[in-house]
Scaffold this active site. Structure first.
Site, PDB file in Angstrom:
ATOM      1  N   CYS A 180       7.288 -13.322  -6.228  1.00 53.61           N
ATOM      2  CA  CYS A 180       7.055 -11.967  -5.714  1.00 53.61           C
ATOM      3  C   CYS A 180       8.188 -11.066  -6.212  1.00 53.61           C
ATOM      4  O   CYS A 180       9.359 -11.287  -5.891  1.00 53.61           O
ATOM      5  CB  CYS A 180       6.986 -11.938  -4.185  1.00 53.61           C
ATOM      6  SG  CYS A 180       6.882 -10.249  -3.541  1.00 53.61           S
ATOM      7  N   CYS A 228      10.260  -9.381  -3.367  1.00 48.15           N
ATOM      8  CA  CYS A 228      11.140 -10.353  -2.696  1.00 48.15           C
ATOM      9  C   CYS A 228      12.394 -10.564  -3.548  1.00 48.15           C
ATOM     10  O   CYS A 228      13.516 -10.607  -3.022  1.00 48.15           O
ATOM     11  CB  CYS A 228      10.430 -11.686  -2.476  1.00 48.15           C
ATOM     12  SG  CYS A 228       9.319 -11.741  -1.056  1.00 48.15           S
ATOM     13  N   ASP A 247      12.048   4.046  -7.655  1.00 51.28           N
ATOM     14  CA  ASP A 247      10.934   3.518  -8.443  1.00 51.28           C
ATOM     15  C   ASP A 247      11.288   3.558  -9.931  1.00 51.28           C
ATOM     16  O   ASP A 247      11.864   4.531 -10.419  1.00 51.28           O
ATOM     17  CB  ASP A 247       9.671   4.333  -8.159  1.00 51.28           C
ATOM     18  CG  ASP A 247       8.412   3.609  -8.586  1.00 51.28           C
ATOM     19  OD1 ASP A 247       7.635   3.197  -7.706  1.00 51.28           O
ATOM     20  OD2 ASP A 247       8.202   3.448  -9.811  1.00 51.28           O
ATOM     21  N   HIS A 303       8.693 -11.076   3.402  1.00 48.94           N
ATOM     22  CA  HIS A 303       7.455 -10.808   2.673  1.00 48.94           C
ATOM     23  C   HIS A 303       6.290 -10.484   3.604  1.00 48.94           C
ATOM     24  O   HIS A 303       5.952 -11.254   4.496  1.00 48.94           O
ATOM     25  CB  HIS A 303       7.072 -11.995   1.784  1.00 48.94           C
ATOM     26  CG  HIS A 303       5.855 -11.719   0.956  1.00 48.94           C
ATOM     27  ND1 HIS A 303       5.922 -11.089  -0.270  1.00 48.94           N
ATOM     28  CD2 HIS A 303       4.535 -11.915   1.210  1.00 48.94           C
ATOM     29  CE1 HIS A 303       4.696 -10.932  -0.741  1.00 48.94           C
ATOM     30  NE2 HIS A 303       3.837 -11.429   0.136  1.00 48.94           N
ATOM     31  N   ASN A 358      -0.265   2.034  -0.860  1.00 46.97           N
ATOM     32  CA  ASN A 358      -1.551   1.660  -1.447  1.00 46.97           C
ATOM     33  C   ASN A 358      -1.900   0.247  -1.001  1.00 46.97           C
ATOM     34  O   ASN A 358      -1.048  -0.643  -1.017  1.00 46.97           O
ATOM     35  CB  ASN A 358      -1.469   1.734  -2.972  1.00 46.97           C
ATOM     36  CG  ASN A 358      -1.152   3.140  -3.455  1.00 46.97           C
ATOM     37  OD1 ASN A 358      -1.684   4.111  -2.943  1.00 46.97           O
ATOM     38  ND2 ASN A 358      -0.262   3.244  -4.444  1.00 46.97           N
ATOM     39  N   GLY A 413      -5.003   1.263  -5.808  1.00 44.60           N
ATOM     40  CA  GLY A 413      -3.931   1.303  -6.797  1.00 44.60           C
ATOM     41  C   GLY A 413      -2.722   0.436  -6.487  1.00 44.60           C
ATOM     42  O   GLY A 413      -1.658   0.626  -7.079  1.00 44.60           O
ATOM     43  N   HIS A 441       5.106  -1.946   0.619  1.00 53.09           N
ATOM     44  CA  HIS A 441       6.083  -0.921   0.243  1.00 53.09           C
ATOM     45  C   HIS A 441       5.537   0.452   0.559  1.00 53.09           C
ATOM     46  O   HIS A 441       4.343   0.708   0.442  1.00 53.09           O
ATOM     47  CB  HIS A 441       6.469  -1.019  -1.236  1.00 53.09           C
ATOM     48  CG  HIS A 441       5.302  -1.029  -2.189  1.00 53.09           C
ATOM     49  ND1 HIS A 441       4.543  -2.157  -2.408  1.00 53.09           N
ATOM     50  CD2 HIS A 441       4.771  -0.063  -2.969  1.00 53.09           C
ATOM     51  CE1 HIS A 441       3.591  -1.884  -3.289  1.00 53.09           C
ATOM     52  NE2 HIS A 441       3.699  -0.612  -3.635  1.00 53.09           N
ATOM     53  N   HIS A 469       5.969   4.296  -0.608  1.00 50.16           N
ATOM     54  CA  HIS A 469       6.496   5.246  -1.593  1.00 50.16           C
ATOM     55  C   HIS A 469       6.960   6.488  -0.838  1.00 50.16           C
ATOM     56  O   HIS A 469       6.250   6.986   0.045  1.00 50.16           O
ATOM     57  CB  HIS A 469       5.389   5.700  -2.546  1.00 50.16           C
ATOM     58  CG  HIS A 469       4.774   4.637  -3.390  1.00 50.16           C
ATOM     59  ND1 HIS A 469       5.102   4.458  -4.717  1.00 50.16           N
ATOM     60  CD2 HIS A 469       3.826   3.709  -3.122  1.00 50.16           C
ATOM     61  CE1 HIS A 469       4.380   3.476  -5.231  1.00 50.16           C
ATOM     62  NE2 HIS A 469       3.586   2.999  -4.281  1.00 50.16           N
TER      63      HIS A 469
HETATM   64  P1  5GP Z   1       1.973   0.215  -6.135  1.00 51.56           P
HETATM   65  O1  5GP Z   1       1.335   0.454  -7.497  1.00 51.56           O
HETATM   66  O2  5GP Z   1       1.809  -1.233  -5.728  1.00 51.56           O
HETATM   67  O3  5GP Z   1       1.538   1.172  -5.071  1.00 51.56           O
HETATM   68  O4  5GP Z   1       3.505   0.512  -6.318  1.00 51.56           O
HETATM   69  C1  5GP Z   1       4.359  -0.341  -7.015  1.00 51.56           C
HETATM   70  C2  5GP Z   1       5.470   0.507  -7.559  1.00 51.56           C
HETATM   71  O5  5GP Z   1       6.521  -0.348  -7.961  1.00 51.56           O
HETATM   72  C3  5GP Z   1       5.088   1.344  -8.789  1.00 51.56           C
HETATM   73  O6  5GP Z   1       5.314   2.722  -8.485  1.00 51.56           O
HETATM   74  C4  5GP Z   1       6.011   0.821  -9.889  1.00 51.56           C
HETATM   75  O7  5GP Z   1       6.488   1.844 -10.751  1.00 51.56           O
HETATM   76  C5  5GP Z   1       7.134   0.180  -9.109  1.00 51.56           C
HETATM   77  N1  5GP Z   1       7.781  -0.934  -9.787  1.00 51.56           N
HETATM   78  C6  5GP Z   1       7.150  -1.963 -10.427  1.00 51.56           C
HETATM   79  N2  5GP Z   1       8.050  -2.831 -10.918  1.00 51.56           N
HETATM   80  C7  5GP Z   1       9.278  -2.336 -10.588  1.00 51.56           C
HETATM   81  C8  5GP Z   1      10.612  -2.796 -10.828  1.00 51.56           C
HETATM   82  O8  5GP Z   1      10.852  -3.837 -11.446  1.00 51.56           O
HETATM   83  N3  5GP Z   1      11.627  -2.031 -10.336  1.00 51.56           N
HETATM   84  C9  5GP Z   1      11.384  -0.859  -9.671  1.00 51.56           C
HETATM   85  N4  5GP Z   1      12.457  -0.182  -9.224  1.00 51.56           N
HETATM   86  N5  5GP Z   1      10.144  -0.413  -9.406  1.00 51.56           N
HETATM   87  C10 5GP Z   1       9.100  -1.129  -9.862  1.00 51.56           C
HETATM   88 ZN    ZN Z   2       7.488 -10.440  -1.398  1.00 53.95          ZN
END
Ligand code: 5GP
Ligand code: ZN
Length: 113
Positions: free
Chosen positions: A5, A8, A31, A47, A86, A92, A99, A101
């Site tokens: 993960c 995690c 992000d 988690h 999301n 998405g 998490h 945003h």
């Molecule tokens: P989701 O698409 O699941 O709503 O949001 C996941 C977010 O995690 C995305 O906005 C993506 O840019 C961010 N993200 C993915 N991998 C990483 C990473 O390795 N480091 C950081 N800081 N953000 C990440």
């Molecule tokens: Zn996790």
């Protein structure tokens, strides 16, 4: 900590990230692909897959995360911001660790796309 993960591993400090805030329950970091001038994520250290997995056993951390969001936003001087989570593929979600945003610093449309 769940094997394989990404968040995690970020919460554990195994993968580097740009920290915004941390305490014993949660971790906040910028992000990697910001969608607004300010865009950070707040995650529980334990988690949880998504909002869909929040229940009576683990919901206290969600209340805590919202307290943290309010405090950090105040400290960063954010007057207006959007909090988004999301859940599932169609909405998405790309990382399957809960998490929130926090986006700020530009005009936003409603409804979201
Ligand atoms: P989701 O698409 O699941 O709503 O949001 C996941 C977010 O995690 C995305 O906005 C993506 O840019 C961010 N993200 C993915 N991998 C990483 C990473 O390795 N480091 C950081 N800081 N953000 C990440
Ligand atoms: Zn996790």
């Amino acid at each position: 900590m769940k094997n394989d993960c990404l968040f995690c591993a970020i919460a554990a400090g195994e993968i580097p990230s740009s920290k915004v805030y941390e305490d014993e329950l949660c971790y906040a970091f910028y992000d990697i692909a910001p969608q607004a001038p300010v865009h950070f994520l707040v995650i529980p250290k334990d988690h949880i897959g998504s909002v869909a997995e929040v229940d009576g056993q683990n919901s206290a951390v969600v209340a805590h995360i919202f307290e943290v969001i309010a405090r950090v936003a105040r400290e960063l001087g954010l007057e207006s911001y959007r909090v988004v989570s999301n859940i599932g593929e169609q909405a998405g979600q790309s990382v399957h660790h809960l998490h929130f945003h926090v986006l700020s610093g530009r005009d936003m449309t409603w409804p979201p796309g």
